[in-house]
Design an enzyme around this catalytic site. Sequence first.
Site, PDB file in Angstrom:
ATOM      1  N   SER A  52     -11.650 -69.594 -39.090  1.00  0.00           N
ATOM      2  CA  SER A  52     -11.069 -69.004 -40.301  1.00  0.00           C
ATOM      3  C   SER A  52     -11.649 -69.760 -41.500  1.00  0.00           C
ATOM      4  CB  SER A  52      -9.537 -69.113 -40.276  1.00  0.00           C
ATOM      5  OG  SER A  52      -9.116 -70.459 -40.252  1.00  0.00           O
ATOM      6  N   HIS A 165      -7.378 -67.442 -34.311  1.00  0.00           N
ATOM      7  CA  HIS A 165      -7.468 -68.436 -33.233  1.00  0.00           C
ATOM      8  C   HIS A 165      -6.913 -67.910 -31.909  1.00  0.00           C
ATOM      9  CE1 HIS A 165      -7.659 -71.937 -36.358  1.00  0.00           C
ATOM     10  NE2 HIS A 165      -8.737 -71.176 -36.352  1.00  0.00           N
ATOM     11  N   GLN A 174      -1.411 -68.139 -38.415  1.00  0.00           N
ATOM     12  CA  GLN A 174      -2.360 -68.834 -37.534  1.00  0.00           C
ATOM     13  C   GLN A 174      -1.783 -70.071 -36.824  1.00  0.00           C
ATOM     14  OE1 GLN A 174      -6.651 -69.304 -38.858  1.00  0.00           O
ATOM     15  NE2 GLN A 174      -6.016 -71.434 -39.009  1.00  0.00           N
ATOM     16  N   GLU A 175      -0.995 -70.876 -37.560  1.00  0.00           N
ATOM     17  CA  GLU A 175      -0.588 -72.166 -36.984  1.00  0.00           C
ATOM     18  C   GLU A 175       0.881 -72.473 -37.243  1.00  0.00           C
ATOM     19  OE1 GLU A 175      -3.377 -75.147 -38.442  1.00  0.00           O
ATOM     20  OE2 GLU A 175      -4.994 -73.677 -38.283  1.00  0.00           O
ATOM     21  N   GLU A 216      -6.771 -73.958 -30.581  1.00  0.00           N
ATOM     22  CA  GLU A 216      -6.372 -75.336 -30.894  1.00  0.00           C
ATOM     23  C   GLU A 216      -5.363 -75.884 -29.894  1.00  0.00           C
ATOM     24  OE1 GLU A 216      -5.383 -75.476 -35.074  1.00  0.00           O
ATOM     25  OE2 GLU A 216      -7.455 -75.067 -35.633  1.00  0.00           O
ATOM     26  N   ASP A 253       0.573 -72.972 -41.149  1.00  0.00           N
ATOM     27  CA  ASP A 253      -0.660 -72.526 -41.797  1.00  0.00           C
ATOM     28  C   ASP A 253      -0.842 -71.054 -41.472  1.00  0.00           C
ATOM     29  OD1 ASP A 253      -3.068 -71.970 -42.897  1.00  0.00           O
ATOM     30  OD2 ASP A 253      -4.259 -73.265 -41.584  1.00  0.00           O
ATOM     31  N   GLU A 296       0.678 -74.389 -45.696  1.00  0.00           N
ATOM     32  CA  GLU A 296      -0.758 -74.389 -46.035  1.00  0.00           C
ATOM     33  C   GLU A 296      -1.255 -72.950 -46.148  1.00  0.00           C
ATOM     34  OE1 GLU A 296      -3.091 -76.448 -43.021  1.00  0.00           O
ATOM     35  OE2 GLU A 296      -4.838 -75.200 -43.483  1.00  0.00           O
ATOM     36  N   ASP A 323      -6.195 -74.950 -48.453  1.00  0.00           N
ATOM     37  CA  ASP A 323      -7.319 -75.166 -47.528  1.00  0.00           C
ATOM     38  C   ASP A 323      -8.486 -74.275 -47.964  1.00  0.00           C
ATOM     39  OD1 ASP A 323      -9.084 -75.271 -45.406  1.00  0.00           O
ATOM     40  OD2 ASP A 323      -7.774 -74.301 -43.958  1.00  0.00           O
ATOM     41  N   LYS A 348     -11.177 -81.421 -45.091  1.00  0.00           N
ATOM     42  CA  LYS A 348     -12.055 -81.180 -43.937  1.00  0.00           C
ATOM     43  C   LYS A 348     -13.469 -81.580 -44.343  1.00  0.00           C
ATOM     44  CE  LYS A 348      -9.787 -76.971 -42.163  1.00  0.00           C
ATOM     45  NZ  LYS A 348      -9.744 -75.499 -42.386  1.00  0.00           N
ATOM     46  N   SER A 375      -7.725 -82.666 -41.701  1.00  0.00           N
ATOM     47  CA  SER A 375      -7.702 -81.615 -40.677  1.00  0.00           C
ATOM     48  C   SER A 375      -8.967 -81.559 -39.837  1.00  0.00           C
ATOM     49  CB  SER A 375      -7.510 -80.259 -41.372  1.00  0.00           C
ATOM     50  OG  SER A 375      -7.750 -79.187 -40.488  1.00  0.00           O
ATOM     51  N   HIS A 376      -8.776 -81.234 -38.583  1.00  0.00           N
ATOM     52  CA  HIS A 376      -9.868 -80.865 -37.666  1.00  0.00           C
ATOM     53  C   HIS A 376     -10.331 -79.446 -37.979  1.00  0.00           C
ATOM     54  CE1 HIS A 376      -6.991 -78.500 -34.805  1.00  0.00           C
ATOM     55  NE2 HIS A 376      -6.673 -78.374 -36.065  1.00  0.00           N
ATOM     56  N   ARG A 377     -11.265 -78.893 -37.187  1.00  0.00           N
ATOM     57  CA  ARG A 377     -11.612 -77.482 -37.232  1.00  0.00           C
ATOM     58  C   ARG A 377     -11.226 -76.845 -35.897  1.00  0.00           C
ATOM     59  NH1 ARG A 377     -14.105 -75.977 -42.086  1.00  0.00           N
ATOM     60  NH2 ARG A 377     -13.026 -74.075 -41.403  1.00  0.00           N
ATOM     61  N   SER A 378     -11.174 -75.524 -35.879  1.00  0.00           N
ATOM     62  CA  SER A 378     -10.773 -74.884 -34.620  1.00  0.00           C
ATOM     63  C   SER A 378     -11.857 -75.038 -33.550  1.00  0.00           C
ATOM     64  CB  SER A 378     -10.423 -73.415 -34.861  1.00  0.00           C
ATOM     65  OG  SER A 378     -11.457 -72.772 -35.568  1.00  0.00           O
ATOM     66  N   LYS A 399      -3.636 -82.973 -39.234  1.00  0.00           N
ATOM     67  CA  LYS A 399      -3.411 -81.982 -38.178  1.00  0.00           C
ATOM     68  C   LYS A 399      -4.672 -81.929 -37.343  1.00  0.00           C
ATOM     69  CE  LYS A 399      -4.955 -77.672 -40.351  1.00  0.00           C
ATOM     70  NZ  LYS A 399      -4.678 -76.254 -40.521  1.00  0.00           N
TER      71      LYS A 399
HETATM   72  O1  LIG Z   1      -7.454 -72.967 -41.050  1.00  0.00           O
HETATM   73  C1  LIG Z   1      -7.508 -74.128 -40.655  1.00  0.00           C
HETATM   74  O2  LIG Z   1      -6.824 -74.973 -41.228  1.00  0.00           O
HETATM   75  C2  LIG Z   1      -8.468 -74.538 -39.575  1.00  0.00           C
HETATM   76  C3  LIG Z   1      -8.068 -75.694 -38.732  1.00  0.00           C
HETATM   77  O3  LIG Z   1      -6.815 -75.563 -38.138  1.00  0.00           O
HETATM   78  O4  LIG Z   1      -8.965 -73.477 -38.829  1.00  0.00           O
HETATM   79  P1  LIG Z   1     -10.554 -73.210 -38.858  1.00  0.00           P
HETATM   80  O5  LIG Z   1     -11.218 -74.461 -38.414  1.00  0.00           O
HETATM   81  O6  LIG Z   1     -10.752 -72.045 -37.917  1.00  0.00           O
HETATM   82  O7  LIG Z   1     -10.893 -72.847 -40.276  1.00  0.00           O
HETATM   83 MG   LIG Z   2      -6.040 -73.716 -42.815  1.00  0.00          MG
END
Ligand SMILES: O=C(O)[C@@H](CO)OP(=O)(O)O
Ligand SMILES: [Mg+2]
Length: 437
Positions: A52, A165, A174-175, A216, A253, A296, A323, A348, A375-378, A399
Amino acid sequence: MPAFTLEILMNPAIQDIHAREILDSRGNPTVEVDVRLVCGVVGRAAVPSGASTGIHEAVELRDAEPRRYDGKGVKNAVAHVNGEIATAVAGKDATDQKGIDALLIALDGTPNKSRMGANAVLGVSLAVARAAAAAAGLPLFSTLSASHAPRMPVPMFNILNGGVHANWQATDFQEFMIAPVGAPTFAEGVRYGAEIYHRLRTILKERGYNTAVGDEGGFAPILKRNAEAVELILEAIEKAGYRPGDDIVLALDPASSGFYEDGLYHLRSEGRKVDAAGLVDLYEGWIERYPIAVLEDGLAEDDWAGWRMMNKRLGKKVELVGDDLFVTNVKRIERGIQEDVANAVLIKPNQIGTLTETRAAVELAYRAGWGAMVSHRSGETVDSFIADMTVGFGTGHLKTGAPARGERVEKYNQLMRIEEAMGRDASYAGRDAFVRG
Ligand SMILES: O=C(O)[C@@H](CO)OP(=O)(O)O
Ligand SMILES: [Mg+2]
């Protein structure tokens, strides 16, 4: 020992750089970089990738079709590292992170790293930081500092996945994350999170829901209402023996850019569309009913007016994190501060492309009194750079997915190692993690 040998043993100059293509957690090719210094140490870093992704992110050179070289993909990013970048940084001092990042930015020459590829540039930037720490014989987290004192972050476990995801087959949002703010230590917080995760699996099974997981590591059940996700999680928290609101708070999120079309937010699972005010009504109702501390990407990446309205209505009640809106980019964060649209930034490194620019985004957030959530990525690898970075920068929360799946837990595991190494100096952010107002 002869003087010249000592000189070599201590020399943090870059001897050579080597990039290679490896796989990420979704089975897509990505970049890994090794930086070798004259003194003999090697720093290695691997680059993650989003699904995303915000349209304003730095441009990574990814293959349009995994495993098929289309001329723009990861092979090109790898070639840039092994060619132009390796030549430019050879002999440079790895402890001069700022200087090396400035050189990488100048070499790329575009505003969004599209020539070299943000994945090529970031792989080098992070591997240089690792090499410099190794050369100094220091743990990585202790070499990454910002104006906030180092601290152990609250882990935000994404235990229920939806949106892109989960291939748009589960919730629209999404989260759905749980944050163990009431735990006494980071390691205890991980235990709370894992226990609730397992409890959620049991509950889903009992209700006849699928317990397969999303990108994730969170479960991805097909639910009829987005709110049902929150209700199931609250039940899991209680059945695991924790108190929602005291021990555990929630973070969301929705990643709403993903369901924003023609000025409206499409809640497909609920069969309705709402405008920005309508979606904020939904969030406001949830915030009244549920112990939500963080929201978020509640609205889409270019809906600045909507964000301003949302911040007026919700900014005193929860941490509002941008984000896709800010993409770790100081220009966009500056605009956000001026227009008063949020109170926190998601951080990120691969959205912007270098460690120095990532730190600048964190510092800008701190100066404005805003929060910074790492933050990590998916699409991830087992590289745990962000774990060390979170502690060093003192961001107080991060996260990095569910407390399950190797590429996610490696970050949490690294944080437990850091907490152990810090001993009495380790302070857990707990309830102070989030910013409001
Ligand atoms: O939207 C988000 O915050 C991220 C990570 O959880 O997703 P993606 O890495 O797919 O952008
Ligand atoms: Mg996000």
